[in-house]
Design a protein around this motif. Sequence first.
Motif, PDB file in Angstrom:
ATOM      1  N   TYR A 129      15.826 110.491 157.677  1.00 56.74           N
ATOM      2  CA  TYR A 129      15.637 111.934 157.617  1.00 56.74           C
ATOM      3  C   TYR A 129      14.897 112.294 156.336  1.00 56.74           C
ATOM      4  O   TYR A 129      15.207 111.777 155.260  1.00 56.74           O
ATOM      5  N   ASN A 130      13.925 113.177 156.435  1.00 55.38           N
ATOM      6  CA  ASN A 130      13.123 113.613 155.299  1.00 55.38           C
ATOM      7  C   ASN A 130      13.232 115.137 155.205  1.00 55.38           C
ATOM      8  O   ASN A 130      12.567 115.871 155.944  1.00 55.38           O
ATOM      9  N   THR A 131      14.071 115.603 154.300  1.00 51.79           N
ATOM     10  CA  THR A 131      14.366 117.028 154.208  1.00 51.79           C
ATOM     11  C   THR A 131      13.235 117.790 153.539  1.00 51.79           C
ATOM     12  O   THR A 131      12.860 117.496 152.404  1.00 51.79           O
ATOM     13  N   VAL A 190      11.785 116.242 158.598  1.00 52.28           N
ATOM     14  CA  VAL A 190      10.956 115.364 159.417  1.00 52.28           C
ATOM     15  C   VAL A 190      11.742 114.099 159.720  1.00 52.28           C
ATOM     16  O   VAL A 190      12.345 113.506 158.820  1.00 52.28           O
ATOM     17  N   ARG A 191      11.736 113.694 160.969  1.00 53.11           N
ATOM     18  CA  ARG A 191      12.396 112.441 161.365  1.00 53.11           C
ATOM     19  C   ARG A 191      11.619 111.236 160.840  1.00 53.11           C
ATOM     20  O   ARG A 191      10.398 111.273 160.693  1.00 53.11           O
ATOM     21  N   TRP A 216      16.189 112.190 151.470  1.00 54.75           N
ATOM     22  CA  TRP A 216      15.086 112.528 150.574  1.00 54.75           C
ATOM     23  C   TRP A 216      13.754 112.575 151.314  1.00 54.75           C
ATOM     24  O   TRP A 216      13.449 111.710 152.131  1.00 54.75           O
ATOM     25  N   PHE A 217      12.935 113.564 150.972  1.00 54.55           N
ATOM     26  CA  PHE A 217      11.618 113.718 151.585  1.00 54.55           C
ATOM     27  C   PHE A 217      10.624 112.757 150.952  1.00 54.55           C
ATOM     28  O   PHE A 217      10.566 112.618 149.723  1.00 54.55           O
ATOM     29  N   ALA A 218       9.810 112.096 151.788  1.00 49.39           N
ATOM     30  CA  ALA A 218       8.745 111.213 151.315  1.00 49.39           C
ATOM     31  C   ALA A 218       7.403 111.797 151.748  1.00 49.39           C
ATOM     32  O   ALA A 218       7.094 111.850 152.942  1.00 49.39           O
ATOM     33  N   GLY A 219       6.629 112.252 150.787  1.00 48.85           N
ATOM     34  CA  GLY A 219       5.340 112.860 151.102  1.00 48.85           C
ATOM     35  C   GLY A 219       5.004 113.934 150.088  1.00 48.85           C
ATOM     36  O   GLY A 219       5.572 113.998 148.996  1.00 48.85           O
ATOM     37  N   THR A 220       4.065 114.800 150.451  1.00 51.48           N
ATOM     38  CA  THR A 220       3.594 115.853 149.560  1.00 51.48           C
ATOM     39  C   THR A 220       3.900 117.210 150.183  1.00 51.48           C
ATOM     40  O   THR A 220       3.827 117.378 151.399  1.00 51.48           O
ATOM     41  N   MET A 221       4.262 118.178 149.345  1.00 49.48           N
ATOM     42  CA  MET A 221       4.514 119.539 149.804  1.00 49.48           C
ATOM     43  C   MET A 221       3.728 120.534 148.968  1.00 49.48           C
ATOM     44  O   MET A 221       3.400 120.282 147.811  1.00 49.48           O
TER      45      MET A 221
END
Length: 325
Positions: free
Chosen positions: A96-98, A113-114, A197-202
Amino acid sequence: MAYADVVLADSPLLYYRLEETSGTTIANAGSLGTNGTANGPTLGQSGIPGIQNGRAASFDGTNDRIEVATSNAFYNDKGWTVEAWIKCGTSLANEYNTIARRGSGGSYVLLRVRGSSTTNPNRVEAYVSTGSGSVTLITATNTVNDNAWHHVVMTADGTTIRLYLDGVQKDSKAYPAGTVSIATNQFIGCAENLSEWFAGTMDEIAFYGTALSASRITAHYQAGMFIPEPISLQAGFPAIVSVGTALGATLELSQPVVSGLVLDAGYPASVTVGTAMGATLDMGTGTTYKYVDTELMRKRLSVQLGSNVIDIELPKKKLMMEVEA
Protein backbone atom coordinates in the motif's frame (compact mmCIF):
# COMPACT_ATOMS: atom_id res chain seq x y z
CA MET A 1 -4.47 31.72 -15.48
CA ALA A 2 -1.64 29.89 -13.68
CA TYR A 3 -2.31 26.50 -12.09
CA ALA A 4 -2.26 27.85 -8.52
CA ASP A 5 -4.87 30.46 -9.45
CA VAL A 6 -7.15 27.72 -10.77
CA VAL A 7 -6.86 25.85 -7.46
CA LEU A 8 -7.22 28.93 -5.26
CA ALA A 9 -10.42 29.87 -7.10
CA ASP A 10 -12.02 26.84 -5.38
CA SER A 11 -10.99 27.95 -1.86
CA PRO A 12 -8.83 25.09 -0.56
CA LEU A 13 -8.43 24.81 3.20
CA LEU A 14 -5.02 23.16 2.97
CA TYR A 15 -2.92 23.60 -0.20
CA TYR A 16 0.67 22.36 -0.26
CA ARG A 17 2.42 23.40 -3.48
CA LEU A 18 5.71 21.72 -2.46
CA GLU A 19 7.84 24.46 -3.98
CA GLU A 20 10.38 24.25 -1.15
CA THR A 21 13.94 23.15 -1.89
CA SER A 22 15.13 22.61 1.69
CA GLY A 23 14.06 22.65 5.32
CA THR A 24 11.16 20.95 7.06
CA THR A 25 8.39 23.56 6.75
CA ILE A 26 5.88 22.97 3.93
CA ALA A 27 3.93 26.17 3.32
CA ASN A 28 0.13 26.07 3.20
CA ALA A 29 -1.40 28.35 0.55
CA GLY A 30 -4.92 27.47 1.70
CA SER A 31 -7.22 29.48 3.94
CA LEU A 32 -6.41 27.62 7.19
CA GLY A 33 -2.81 28.80 7.15
CA THR A 34 -1.56 25.56 8.72
CA ASN A 35 1.90 24.61 7.46
CA GLY A 36 3.02 21.01 7.18
CA THR A 37 6.15 19.43 8.60
CA ALA A 38 8.35 17.37 6.27
CA ASN A 39 10.10 14.33 7.66
CA GLY A 40 12.43 12.85 5.05
CA PRO A 41 11.01 13.59 1.56
CA THR A 42 13.45 14.94 -1.01
CA LEU A 43 12.39 18.46 -1.92
CA GLY A 44 13.11 20.44 -5.07
CA GLN A 45 12.21 17.71 -7.58
CA SER A 46 10.69 18.48 -10.99
CA GLY A 47 6.99 19.26 -10.71
CA ILE A 48 3.93 18.83 -12.92
CA PRO A 49 4.12 19.89 -16.59
CA GLY A 50 1.73 22.83 -16.32
CA ILE A 51 3.99 24.79 -13.96
CA GLN A 52 7.16 25.88 -15.69
CA ASN A 53 10.17 25.26 -13.43
CA GLY A 54 7.82 24.06 -10.67
CA ARG A 55 9.02 21.78 -7.89
CA ALA A 56 7.72 18.65 -6.17
CA ALA A 57 8.74 16.20 -3.40
CA SER A 58 9.78 12.57 -3.76
CA PHE A 59 9.02 9.92 -1.13
CA ASP A 60 11.27 6.87 -0.72
CA GLY A 61 8.58 4.37 0.35
CA THR A 62 10.38 3.69 3.64
CA ASN A 63 9.96 6.56 6.10
CA ASP A 64 9.21 9.82 4.25
CA ARG A 65 6.12 11.81 5.16
CA ILE A 66 4.53 15.22 5.62
CA GLU A 67 2.41 15.73 8.73
CA VAL A 68 -0.11 18.51 9.28
CA ALA A 69 -1.13 19.25 12.86
CA THR A 70 -4.64 20.54 12.16
CA SER A 71 -7.71 20.49 14.36
CA ASN A 72 -10.05 21.44 11.55
CA ALA A 73 -12.81 18.83 11.18
CA PHE A 74 -13.80 19.39 7.54
CA TYR A 75 -14.18 15.62 6.90
CA ASN A 76 -16.83 15.44 9.63
CA ASP A 77 -19.25 17.56 7.59
CA LYS A 78 -19.64 15.00 4.76
CA GLY A 79 -18.60 17.51 2.11
CA TRP A 80 -14.92 17.54 1.16
CA THR A 81 -12.29 16.92 -1.55
CA VAL A 82 -8.78 15.43 -1.48
CA GLU A 83 -6.57 16.26 -4.48
CA ALA A 84 -2.99 15.34 -5.42
CA TRP A 85 -0.65 14.90 -8.35
CA ILE A 86 1.41 11.71 -8.19
CA LYS A 87 4.14 10.01 -10.22
CA CYS A 88 5.03 6.37 -9.49
CA GLY A 89 7.68 4.02 -10.86
CA THR A 90 7.00 0.86 -12.84
CA SER A 91 7.35 -1.41 -9.81
CA LEU A 92 5.67 -0.46 -6.52
CA ALA A 93 7.25 -2.74 -3.94
CA ASN A 94 5.03 -1.67 -1.04
CA GLU A 95 1.64 -3.34 -0.78
CA TYR A 96 0.00 0.00 0.00
CA ASN A 97 1.28 3.46 -0.93
CA THR A 98 -0.57 6.15 1.00
CA ILE A 99 -1.12 9.46 -0.75
CA ALA A 100 -3.14 11.00 2.10
CA ARG A 101 -4.81 9.65 5.21
CA ARG A 102 -6.54 11.19 8.18
CA GLY A 103 -8.21 9.30 11.01
CA SER A 104 -7.71 5.95 12.71
CA GLY A 105 -9.61 2.90 13.86
CA GLY A 106 -13.07 2.80 12.35
CA SER A 107 -13.24 6.44 11.25
CA TYR A 108 -10.90 7.65 8.52
CA VAL A 109 -10.48 8.99 4.98
CA LEU A 110 -7.77 7.39 2.83
CA LEU A 111 -6.37 7.81 -0.69
CA ARG A 112 -3.62 5.42 -1.81
CA VAL A 113 -2.04 3.37 -4.63
CA ARG A 114 -1.92 -0.42 -4.57
CA GLY A 115 1.44 -2.17 -4.94
CA SER A 116 2.51 -4.02 -8.08
CA SER A 117 2.11 -7.51 -6.61
CA THR A 118 -1.26 -7.10 -4.87
CA THR A 119 -4.91 -7.40 -5.79
CA ASN A 120 -5.80 -4.55 -8.18
CA PRO A 121 -2.09 -3.80 -8.76
CA ASN A 122 -0.99 -0.25 -9.50
CA ARG A 123 -4.50 1.16 -9.18
CA VAL A 124 -5.61 4.15 -7.13
CA GLU A 125 -7.92 3.32 -4.22
CA ALA A 126 -10.09 5.56 -2.05
CA TYR A 127 -11.62 4.60 1.32
CA VAL A 128 -14.08 6.21 3.66
CA SER A 129 -15.02 4.62 7.00
CA THR A 130 -17.50 6.15 9.45
CA GLY A 131 -17.55 3.49 12.15
CA SER A 132 -21.12 2.65 11.09
CA GLY A 133 -20.21 1.83 7.50
CA SER A 134 -17.42 1.95 4.95
CA VAL A 135 -16.95 2.25 1.21
CA THR A 136 -14.10 1.46 -1.21
CA LEU A 137 -13.55 2.99 -4.65
CA ILE A 138 -10.91 2.00 -7.22
CA THR A 139 -9.66 2.96 -10.67
CA ALA A 140 -10.36 -0.59 -11.82
CA THR A 141 -9.02 -0.36 -15.39
CA ASN A 142 -6.44 2.40 -15.04
CA THR A 143 -2.93 1.92 -13.65
CA VAL A 144 -0.51 4.67 -12.58
CA ASN A 145 2.90 2.91 -12.43
CA ASP A 146 4.24 4.48 -15.62
CA ASN A 147 6.63 7.22 -14.41
CA ALA A 148 4.11 9.83 -15.58
CA TRP A 149 2.17 12.47 -13.67
CA HIS A 150 -1.42 11.61 -12.75
CA HIS A 151 -4.10 13.79 -11.19
CA VAL A 152 -6.00 11.99 -8.40
CA VAL A 153 -9.12 13.39 -6.72
CA MET A 154 -11.65 12.00 -4.21
CA THR A 155 -14.82 13.96 -3.43
CA ALA A 156 -17.74 13.54 -1.02
CA ASP A 157 -20.96 15.56 -1.04
CA GLY A 158 -22.86 13.85 1.77
CA THR A 159 -24.65 11.51 -0.63
CA THR A 160 -22.00 10.15 -3.00
CA ILE A 161 -18.25 9.57 -2.89
CA ARG A 162 -16.43 9.82 -6.23
CA LEU A 163 -12.92 8.97 -7.44
CA TYR A 164 -11.36 10.79 -10.40
CA LEU A 165 -8.19 10.05 -12.35
CA ASP A 166 -6.75 12.56 -14.84
CA GLY A 167 -9.90 14.63 -14.93
CA VAL A 168 -12.33 11.74 -15.47
CA GLN A 169 -14.59 10.04 -12.90
CA LYS A 170 -13.63 6.36 -12.52
CA ASP A 171 -15.85 5.15 -9.66
CA SER A 172 -18.61 6.28 -7.32
CA LYS A 173 -20.38 4.83 -4.29
CA ALA A 174 -23.11 5.95 -1.90
CA TYR A 175 -21.82 7.70 1.22
CA PRO A 176 -21.74 5.09 4.01
CA ALA A 177 -24.06 5.23 7.00
CA GLY A 178 -22.96 7.47 9.85
CA THR A 179 -20.45 10.30 9.73
CA VAL A 180 -16.67 10.55 9.74
CA SER A 181 -15.38 11.79 13.09
CA ILE A 182 -11.72 12.80 12.87
CA ALA A 183 -9.56 14.74 15.30
CA THR A 184 -6.12 13.41 14.29
CA ASN A 185 -3.43 15.05 12.18
CA GLN A 186 -3.47 14.94 8.38
CA PHE A 187 -0.78 12.61 6.99
CA ILE A 188 0.68 12.81 3.49
CA GLY A 189 2.84 9.91 2.32
CA CYS A 190 1.90 7.41 5.04
CA ALA A 191 -0.83 6.20 7.37
CA GLU A 192 -1.32 7.66 10.87
CA ASN A 193 0.50 4.72 12.47
CA LEU A 194 3.59 5.43 10.30
CA SER A 195 3.12 2.56 7.86
CA GLU A 196 2.00 2.05 4.25
CA TRP A 197 4.66 4.46 2.94
CA PHE A 198 4.25 6.12 -0.46
CA ALA A 199 6.96 5.46 -3.07
CA GLY A 200 7.08 8.10 -5.79
CA THR A 201 6.73 11.85 -6.30
CA MET A 202 3.88 14.14 -5.26
CA ASP A 203 2.96 17.71 -6.11
CA GLU A 204 0.19 20.30 -5.58
CA ILE A 205 -1.71 18.55 -2.76
CA ALA A 206 -4.97 20.20 -1.70
CA PHE A 207 -7.85 19.59 0.73
CA TYR A 208 -11.21 21.33 0.46
CA GLY A 209 -14.25 21.65 2.72
CA THR A 210 -16.62 21.09 -0.22
CA ALA A 211 -16.99 18.59 -3.05
CA LEU A 212 -15.44 19.93 -6.25
CA SER A 213 -17.63 19.52 -9.32
CA ALA A 214 -16.60 17.36 -12.26
CA SER A 215 -16.06 20.45 -14.40
CA ARG A 216 -13.74 22.04 -11.83
CA ILE A 217 -11.73 18.83 -11.50
CA THR A 218 -11.33 18.73 -15.27
CA ALA A 219 -10.20 22.37 -15.20
CA HIS A 220 -7.56 21.55 -12.57
CA TYR A 221 -6.30 18.61 -14.62
CA GLN A 222 -6.08 20.62 -17.83
CA ALA A 223 -4.26 23.47 -16.12
CA GLY A 224 -1.76 21.06 -14.55
CA MET A 225 -1.07 18.99 -17.66
CA PHE A 226 -0.98 21.78 -20.22
CA ILE A 227 2.50 22.13 -21.74
CA PRO A 228 3.05 25.46 -23.54
CA GLU A 229 4.16 25.13 -27.15
CA PRO A 230 6.95 27.26 -28.63
CA ILE A 231 5.91 30.52 -30.26
CA SER A 232 7.51 30.70 -33.73
CA LEU A 233 7.85 34.04 -35.51
CA GLN A 234 9.22 34.26 -39.03
CA ALA A 235 9.46 38.00 -39.49
CA GLY A 236 9.99 41.33 -37.78
CA PHE A 237 6.50 42.75 -37.88
CA PRO A 238 5.38 44.36 -34.62
CA ALA A 239 3.42 41.79 -32.63
CA ILE A 240 2.09 41.26 -29.12
CA VAL A 241 1.22 37.91 -27.56
CA SER A 242 -1.07 38.38 -24.56
CA VAL A 243 -1.62 35.30 -22.40
CA GLY A 244 -4.71 35.73 -20.29
CA THR A 245 -6.27 32.34 -19.60
CA ALA A 246 -5.18 28.87 -18.57
CA LEU A 247 -5.38 27.48 -22.09
CA GLY A 248 -5.13 30.36 -24.51
CA ALA A 249 -3.59 33.61 -25.67
CA THR A 250 -4.27 36.20 -28.31
CA LEU A 251 -1.76 37.06 -31.04
CA GLU A 252 -2.16 40.51 -32.57
CA LEU A 253 -0.14 41.59 -35.61
CA SER A 254 -0.09 45.31 -36.43
CA GLN A 255 1.55 44.99 -39.88
CA PRO A 256 -0.34 43.76 -41.78
CA VAL A 257 -3.61 43.89 -39.84
CA VAL A 258 -5.04 40.45 -39.08
CA SER A 259 -7.78 39.21 -36.78
CA GLY A 260 -6.91 37.92 -33.30
CA LEU A 261 -5.88 34.30 -32.94
CA VAL A 262 -6.03 31.97 -29.94
CA LEU A 263 -2.65 30.48 -29.06
CA ASP A 264 -1.99 27.45 -26.89
CA ALA A 265 0.04 29.03 -24.10
CA GLY A 266 -0.56 29.41 -20.43
CA TYR A 267 1.42 32.17 -18.78
CA PRO A 268 1.18 35.98 -18.59
CA ALA A 269 3.61 37.39 -21.16
CA SER A 270 3.94 39.81 -24.05
CA VAL A 271 6.26 39.45 -27.03
CA THR A 272 6.99 42.77 -28.75
CA VAL A 273 8.72 42.64 -32.13
CA GLY A 274 9.90 46.17 -32.82
CA THR A 275 12.32 45.84 -35.73
CA ALA A 276 13.33 43.30 -38.34
CA MET A 277 16.33 42.24 -36.27
CA GLY A 278 15.20 41.99 -32.65
CA ALA A 279 12.45 41.40 -30.10
CA THR A 280 11.87 41.58 -26.36
CA LEU A 281 9.86 39.14 -24.24
CA ASP A 282 8.31 40.96 -21.26
CA MET A 283 7.19 38.63 -18.46
CA GLY A 284 3.95 39.13 -16.54
CA THR A 285 3.25 38.04 -12.99
CA GLY A 286 2.96 34.33 -13.60
CA THR A 287 5.47 31.50 -13.70
CA THR A 288 8.42 32.45 -15.91
CA TYR A 289 7.92 31.38 -19.52
CA LYS A 290 11.06 31.54 -21.64
CA TYR A 291 10.16 29.18 -24.47
CA VAL A 292 10.53 31.38 -27.53
CA ASP A 293 11.66 30.18 -30.95
CA THR A 294 12.31 32.07 -34.17
CA GLU A 295 12.61 31.01 -37.78
CA LEU A 296 13.17 33.16 -40.88
CA MET A 297 14.24 30.85 -43.68
CA ARG A 298 11.17 31.45 -45.82
CA LYS A 299 9.52 34.55 -47.26
CA ARG A 300 6.40 34.10 -45.18
CA LEU A 301 5.23 34.63 -41.64
CA SER A 302 3.24 31.52 -40.81
CA VAL A 303 1.26 30.97 -37.61
CA GLN A 304 -0.60 27.68 -37.37
CA LEU A 305 -2.77 26.85 -34.34
CA GLY A 306 -5.28 24.05 -34.73
CA SER A 307 -7.30 24.90 -37.84
CA ASN A 308 -6.21 28.55 -37.86
CA VAL A 309 -3.41 29.52 -40.23
CA ILE A 310 -2.02 32.98 -40.99
CA ASP A 311 0.41 33.15 -43.93
CA ILE A 312 1.95 36.51 -44.90
CA GLU A 313 4.53 37.38 -47.59
CA LEU A 314 7.72 38.86 -46.09
CA PRO A 315 11.23 39.85 -47.08
CA LYS A 316 13.67 36.97 -46.57
CA LYS A 317 15.53 37.73 -43.35
CA LYS A 318 16.76 35.90 -40.29
CA LEU A 319 15.28 37.14 -37.00
CA MET A 320 17.44 37.06 -33.88
CA MET A 321 15.30 37.45 -30.73
CA GLU A 322 16.80 38.85 -27.53
CA VAL A 323 14.84 37.66 -24.52
CA GLU A 324 14.67 39.73 -21.34
CA ALA A 325 12.93 38.04 -18.36
